[in-house]
Design a protein around this motif. Structure first.
Motif, PDB file in Angstrom:
ATOM      1  N   ARG A 126       0.833  -1.198   0.000  1.00 50.40           N
ATOM      2  CA  ARG A 126       0.000   0.000   0.000  1.00 50.40           C
ATOM      3  C   ARG A 126       0.873   1.257   0.000  1.00 50.40           C
ATOM      4  NH1 ARG A 126      -4.111   1.254   4.843  1.00 50.40           N
ATOM      5  NH2 ARG A 126      -2.124   1.824   5.814  1.00 50.40           N
ATOM      6  N   HIS A 127       1.953   1.201   0.767  1.00 48.15           N
ATOM      7  CA  HIS A 127       2.869   2.345   0.801  1.00 48.15           C
ATOM      8  C   HIS A 127       3.504   2.577  -0.564  1.00 48.15           C
ATOM      9  CE1 HIS A 127       6.086   5.027   2.103  1.00 48.15           C
ATOM     10  NE2 HIS A 127       6.940   4.214   1.515  1.00 48.15           N
ATOM     11  N   LEU A 128       3.925   1.498  -1.230  1.00 46.45           N
ATOM     12  CA  LEU A 128       4.579   1.640  -2.525  1.00 46.45           C
ATOM     13  C   LEU A 128       3.595   2.050  -3.615  1.00 46.45           C
ATOM     14  CD1 LEU A 128       7.015  -1.394  -2.350  1.00 46.45           C
ATOM     15  CD2 LEU A 128       7.626   1.020  -2.361  1.00 46.45           C
ATOM     16  N   ALA A 129       2.332   1.687  -3.455  1.00 49.92           N
ATOM     17  CA  ALA A 129       1.332   2.144  -4.419  1.00 49.92           C
ATOM     18  C   ALA A 129       1.193   3.659  -4.370  1.00 49.92           C
ATOM     19  CB  ALA A 129      -0.012   1.478  -4.137  1.00 49.92           C
ATOM     20  N   GLU A 130       1.374   4.225  -3.167  1.00 53.83           N
ATOM     21  CA  GLU A 130       1.292   5.671  -3.008  1.00 53.83           C
ATOM     22  C   GLU A 130       2.638   6.349  -3.247  1.00 53.83           C
ATOM     23  OE1 GLU A 130      -0.137   6.076   0.937  1.00 53.83           O
ATOM     24  OE2 GLU A 130      -2.156   5.318   0.512  1.00 53.83           O
ATOM     25  N   ASN A 131       3.737   5.594  -3.036  1.00 58.73           N
ATOM     26  CA  ASN A 131       5.086   6.155  -3.189  1.00 58.73           C
ATOM     27  C   ASN A 131       5.938   5.197  -4.024  1.00 58.73           C
ATOM     28  OD1 ASN A 131       4.969   8.459  -0.954  1.00 58.73           O
ATOM     29  ND2 ASN A 131       4.103   6.600  -0.055  1.00 58.73           N
ATOM     30  N   PRO A 132       5.686   5.101  -5.320  1.00 57.18           N
ATOM     31  CA  PRO A 132       6.388   4.108  -6.154  1.00 57.18           C
ATOM     32  C   PRO A 132       7.887   4.364  -6.307  1.00 57.18           C
ATOM     33  CG  PRO A 132       5.086   5.602  -7.502  1.00 57.18           C
ATOM     34  CD  PRO A 132       4.721   5.900  -6.097  1.00 57.18           C
ATOM     35  N   ASP A 133       8.360   5.541  -5.934  1.00 59.84           N
ATOM     36  CA  ASP A 133       9.782   5.851  -6.064  1.00 59.84           C
ATOM     37  C   ASP A 133      10.548   5.637  -4.759  1.00 59.84           C
ATOM     38  OD1 ASP A 133       9.520   6.513  -8.719  1.00 59.84           O
ATOM     39  OD2 ASP A 133       9.079   8.620  -8.299  1.00 59.84           O
ATOM     40  N   ASP A 134       9.935   4.937  -3.815  1.00 56.30           N
ATOM     41  CA  ASP A 134      10.621   4.620  -2.560  1.00 56.30           C
ATOM     42  C   ASP A 134      11.474   3.372  -2.764  1.00 56.30           C
ATOM     43  OD1 ASP A 134      11.491   4.150  -0.019  1.00 56.30           O
ATOM     44  OD2 ASP A 134       9.526   3.859   0.877  1.00 56.30           O
ATOM     45  N   GLY A 135      12.734   3.583  -3.084  1.00 57.53           N
ATOM     46  CA  GLY A 135      13.620   2.453  -3.365  1.00 57.53           C
ATOM     47  C   GLY A 135      13.813   1.528  -2.182  1.00 57.53           C
ATOM     48  N   LYS A 136      13.845   2.106  -0.974  1.00 56.53           N
ATOM     49  CA  LYS A 136      14.041   1.270   0.215  1.00 56.53           C
ATOM     50  C   LYS A 136      12.873   0.304   0.402  1.00 56.53           C
ATOM     51  CE  LYS A 136      16.990   4.507   2.769  1.00 56.53           C
ATOM     52  NZ  LYS A 136      17.155   5.313   4.012  1.00 56.53           N
ATOM     53  N   GLY A 137      11.679   0.773   0.085  1.00 55.48           N
ATOM     54  CA  GLY A 137      10.519  -0.116   0.198  1.00 55.48           C
ATOM     55  C   GLY A 137      10.625  -1.299  -0.745  1.00 55.48           C
ATOM     56  N   TRP A 138      11.022  -1.031  -2.002  1.00 56.01           N
ATOM     57  CA  TRP A 138      11.202  -2.121  -2.960  1.00 56.01           C
ATOM     58  C   TRP A 138      12.328  -3.049  -2.506  1.00 56.01           C
ATOM     59  CZ3 TRP A 138       7.367  -2.899  -6.010  1.00 56.01           C
ATOM     60  CH2 TRP A 138       6.627  -1.837  -6.541  1.00 56.01           C
ATOM     61  N   ASP A 186       7.455 -13.170 -10.130  1.00 59.09           N
ATOM     62  CA  ASP A 186       7.296 -11.986 -10.976  1.00 59.09           C
ATOM     63  C   ASP A 186       7.350 -10.702 -10.146  1.00 59.09           C
ATOM     64  OD1 ASP A 186       7.092 -13.577 -13.197  1.00 59.09           O
ATOM     65  OD2 ASP A 186       4.901 -13.621 -13.199  1.00 59.09           O
ATOM     66  N   ASP A 187       6.694 -10.728  -8.977  1.00 56.28           N
ATOM     67  CA  ASP A 187       6.729  -9.554  -8.104  1.00 56.28           C
ATOM     68  C   ASP A 187       8.139  -9.316  -7.576  1.00 56.28           C
ATOM     69  OD1 ASP A 187       4.005  -9.091  -8.403  1.00 56.28           O
ATOM     70  OD2 ASP A 187       3.481 -10.396  -6.735  1.00 56.28           O
ATOM     71  N   ALA A 188       8.862 -10.406  -7.282  1.00 55.40           N
ATOM     72  CA  ALA A 188      10.237 -10.268  -6.786  1.00 55.40           C
ATOM     73  C   ALA A 188      11.134  -9.628  -7.838  1.00 55.40           C
ATOM     74  CB  ALA A 188      10.786 -11.639  -6.383  1.00 55.40           C
ATOM     75  N   GLU A 189      10.980 -10.061  -9.083  1.00 58.53           N
ATOM     76  CA  GLU A 189      11.794  -9.463 -10.150  1.00 58.53           C
ATOM     77  C   GLU A 189      11.514  -7.965 -10.276  1.00 58.53           C
ATOM     78  OE1 GLU A 189      12.466  -9.618 -14.986  1.00 58.53           O
ATOM     79  OE2 GLU A 189      11.154 -11.088 -14.021  1.00 58.53           O
ATOM     80  N   LEU A 190      10.239  -7.599 -10.267  1.00 63.14           N
ATOM     81  CA  LEU A 190       9.878  -6.191 -10.376  1.00 63.14           C
ATOM     82  C   LEU A 190      10.463  -5.401  -9.207  1.00 63.14           C
ATOM     83  CD1 LEU A 190       8.242  -3.875 -11.654  1.00 63.14           C
ATOM     84  CD2 LEU A 190       6.294  -4.616 -10.257  1.00 63.14           C
ATOM     85  N   ALA A 191      10.379  -5.968  -8.002  1.00 63.44           N
ATOM     86  CA  ALA A 191      10.878  -5.260  -6.822  1.00 63.44           C
ATOM     87  C   ALA A 191      12.393  -5.082  -6.889  1.00 63.44           C
ATOM     88  CB  ALA A 191      10.488  -6.030  -5.557  1.00 63.44           C
ATOM     89  N   TYR A 192      13.112  -6.143  -7.279  1.00 67.44           N
ATOM     90  CA  TYR A 192      14.572  -6.033  -7.389  1.00 67.44           C
ATOM     91  C   TYR A 192      14.958  -5.002  -8.449  1.00 67.44           C
ATOM     92  CZ  TYR A 192      15.977  -9.861  -4.301  1.00 67.44           C
ATOM     93  OH  TYR A 192      16.230 -10.649  -3.212  1.00 67.44           O
ATOM     94  N   ARG A 193      14.291  -5.021  -9.582  1.00 66.25           N
ATOM     95  CA  ARG A 193      14.633  -4.077 -10.658  1.00 66.25           C
ATOM     96  C   ARG A 193      14.330  -2.638 -10.229  1.00 66.25           C
ATOM     97  NH1 ARG A 193      16.344  -6.452 -15.138  1.00 66.25           N
ATOM     98  NH2 ARG A 193      15.685  -8.588 -15.670  1.00 66.25           N
ATOM     99  N   ASN A 194      13.236  -2.437  -9.518  1.00 65.36           N
ATOM    100  CA  ASN A 194      12.920  -1.092  -9.039  1.00 65.36           C
ATOM    101  C   ASN A 194      13.936  -0.622  -8.006  1.00 65.36           C
ATOM    102  OD1 ASN A 194      10.677  -0.597 -10.633  1.00 65.36           O
ATOM    103  ND2 ASN A 194       9.238  -1.474  -9.167  1.00 65.36           N
ATOM    104  N   ALA A 195      14.337  -1.523  -7.117  1.00 71.39           N
ATOM    105  CA  ALA A 195      15.335  -1.158  -6.113  1.00 71.39           C
ATOM    106  C   ALA A 195      16.668  -0.801  -6.771  1.00 71.39           C
ATOM    107  CB  ALA A 195      15.523  -2.301  -5.122  1.00 71.39           C
ATOM    108  N   ILE A 196      17.053  -1.565  -7.786  1.00 69.70           N
ATOM    109  CA  ILE A 196      18.304  -1.285  -8.498  1.00 69.70           C
ATOM    110  C   ILE A 196      18.194   0.031  -9.262  1.00 69.70           C
ATOM    111  CG2 ILE A 196      19.788  -2.094 -10.374  1.00 69.70           C
ATOM    112  CD1 ILE A 196      19.109  -4.969  -9.456  1.00 69.70           C
ATOM    113  N   ARG A 197      17.052   0.268  -9.877  1.00 74.20           N
ATOM    114  CA  ARG A 197      16.861   1.503 -10.650  1.00 74.20           C
ATOM    115  C   ARG A 197      16.887   2.731  -9.750  1.00 74.20           C
ATOM    116  NH1 ARG A 197      12.204   4.224 -11.422  1.00 74.20           N
ATOM    117  NH2 ARG A 197      10.966   2.458 -10.636  1.00 74.20           N
TER     118      ARG A 197
END
Length: 376
Positions: A142-154, A168-179
Motif C-alpha cells: 500500500r505504501h509503494l502504491a502511493e510512493n512508487p519511487d521509494d527504493g528502500k521499500g522495494w 514476478d513480483d520479486a523481479e519487479l521489486a529487485y529491478r525497481n530497487a536497483i533503478r
C-alpha cells in the motif's frame, strides 16, 4: 459490546432458520387434520339431505353416518393433542438448537479464539503488524502504491516476494530497487536468483548480463562464478565450463558448502574433483595420509575429524569458530540432522539475539539449514 450483540443476533437467526422446518411441519399437520374434520362434517350434512330427499334408505344412512362419525372422531382426537408426536420426534433437536448450539459455539470461541483482545480494524493491524508477514507485505504494498519511487521499500519487499515464491513480483521489486538505489552485489545477487527460479535453472542471456554486472562489483562472488560456468556448460562449451568450475574450486575454502556441487560439475565436464576437507587447518600428516586413502577411507577420516571437533565443543562450548566449522562440516557431509543439532547447541551458548548467535544463523541460512523455532 457490539461484537457480542452481533453474535447473539446471528445465533438467534441461525436457530430460527433451523427450527422453522420443525415448527412449520407441526403446524401443517394440525392444519391438515382440521381440514379433514371439516370434510367429514360436510359429508354428514349432505347425508341428511340425501335421506330427507329419499335418495337413500334409512338403513343405508345409518351405516354411512356410523362410518363418517368414526373417521370424524379419529381426526378430532388427533387434533386435540397436536404437540405429542412433535415433542417425541423433535425434543432433542430443538434442545440442541436452542441451548447446545450456542453453548458449543461459545466454548469453541473461548478455546480457539482470543476473546481477551479488543477489536482491531484493518487499519490498526496495518499500523501494528507485529510478526504477521501478510500484513507487513500488505502495508508495504500500500505504501509503494502511493510512493512508487521509494527504493528502500522495494529493497525490503524484494526478498520477501522471493521467499514466498512470488517470482514476478520479486523481479519487479529487485529491478525497481536497483533503478532507484543503484546496483549492489546483494541486489544483483537476489535478482540473479529470482531470474534463475523463473527460468527453471537455465542461464539465459538476460541472466548472463546480470552476472557480468555482479562480477564487476564483486569479482569473487562464488554464486555468480558458478552460474557463469553453468551457463557455459549448458551452452555446450565444456572446456570453458570446466576451467570456470576448477577456478571456483581452487578459490574456495576446503569446507565451502558449494564445493561438493562444484566437484560434481567438474566431473561432468571431464575433470578431477577437488577433495573437500570439512575442517580447516589440517596438518601435513593429514593431507599426506588422505592422498594415500581410498574414497571410503578418506570419508571415514573426515567423519573422525568432525566427531573429534564435536567432542571438543561438548567439553568447551565457548568457541564460536568451532561451532561454525562443525555446522559447515556436517552440511558438507550432507548430514542435515547433525547440522541442525550443532546449530541448536551453538545457539544454546551464543543466543540468537546476540552478535555471535546471528553469525551462526547467517551460516545456517547460507547452507540452507532450517532455523524455524530456533530464534525464540
Amino acid at each position: 459490546m457490539i461484537f457480542w450483540i452481533l453474535v447473539a443476533a446471528m445465533t438467534a437467526a441461525v436457530a430460527a432458520v433451523l427450527l422453522y422446518p420443525l415448527l412449520r411441519g407441526a403446524k401443517a399437520a394440525a392444519d391438515d387434520r382440521a381440514g379433514e374434520a371439516a370434510v367429514y362434517r360436510d359429508q354428514l350434512r349432505e347425508l341428511d339431505r340425501d335421506l330427507a330427499g329419499g335418495l337413500i334408505s334409512a338403513e343405508e344412512a345409518d351405516y354411512a353416518r356410523a362410518e363418517i362419525g368414526r373417521r370424524l372422531i379419529a381426526v378430532s382426537g388427533a387434533a386435540s393433542e397436536p404437540s405429542r408426536p412433535r415433542v417425541g420426534r423433535h425434543l432433542f433437536t430443538e434442545t440442541f438448537v436452542l441451548l447446545l448450539l450456542p453453548l458449543v459455539g461459545l466454548c469453541l470461541y473461548t478455546t480457539m479464539g482470543r476473546p481477551d483482545l479488543p477489536s482491531q480494524p484493518l487499519q490498526a493491524r496495518l499500523e501494528h503488524p507485529g510478526n504477521d508477514l501478510a500484513i507487513l507485505v500488505s502495508k508495504a504494498e500500500r505504501h509503494l502504491a502511493e510512493n512508487p519511487d521509494d527504493g528502500k521499500g522495494w529493497d525490503v519487499l524484494a526478498p520477501i516476494y522471493y521467499s514466498t515464491m512470488r517470482i514476478d513480483d520479486a523481479e519487479l521489486a529487485y529491478r525497481n530497487a536497483i533503478r532507484l538505489l543503484g546496483p549492489t552485489a546483494a541486489r544483483l545477487d537476489g535478482l540473479t536468483e529470482t531470474l534463475m527460479k523463473r527460468s527453471d535453472g537455465t542461464v539465459t542471456e538476460e541472466i548472463t548480463a546480470v552476472l557480468k554486472q555482479l562480477l564487476q562489483l564483486e569479482p569473487d562472488n562464488p554464486r555468480a562464478r558458478f552460474y557463469m560456468a553453468l551457463g557455459l556448460e549448458q551452452a555446450g562449451q565444456k572446456q570453458q565450463a570446466l576451467a570456470g568450475f576448477q577456478a571456483l574450486a581452487k578459490a574456495s575454502a576446503p569446507d565451502a558448502p558449494w564445493l561438493p556441487l562444484v566437484n560434481e560439475h567438474i566431473t561432468t565436464n571431464g575433470g578431477t574433483p577437488t577433495q573437500a576437507q570439512p575442517l580447516g587447518n589440517p596438518t601435513q600428516a593429514d593431507v599426506a595420509a588422505a592422498e594415500q586413502m581410498s574414497t571410503g577411507d578418506r570419508q571415514q577420516m573426515v567423519k573422525g575429524m568432525v566427531e573429534s571437533l564435536n567432542a571438543k565443543l561438548t567439553e568447551n562450548p565457548d568457541n564460536l569458530e568451532g561451532w561454525l566449522r562443525l555446522i559447515r562440516s556436517y552440511a558438507v557431509l550432507n548430514d542435515r540432522e547433525h547440522a541442525v543439532d550443532a546449530l541448536k547447541r551453538g545457539l544454546a551458548t551464543f543466543p540468537a539475539n546476540g552478535e555471535k548467535g546471528k553469525q551462526l544463523l547467517a551460516l545456517a541460512n547460507e547452507l540452507g539449514i532450517a532455523t524455524e523455532g530456533l530464534t525464540e
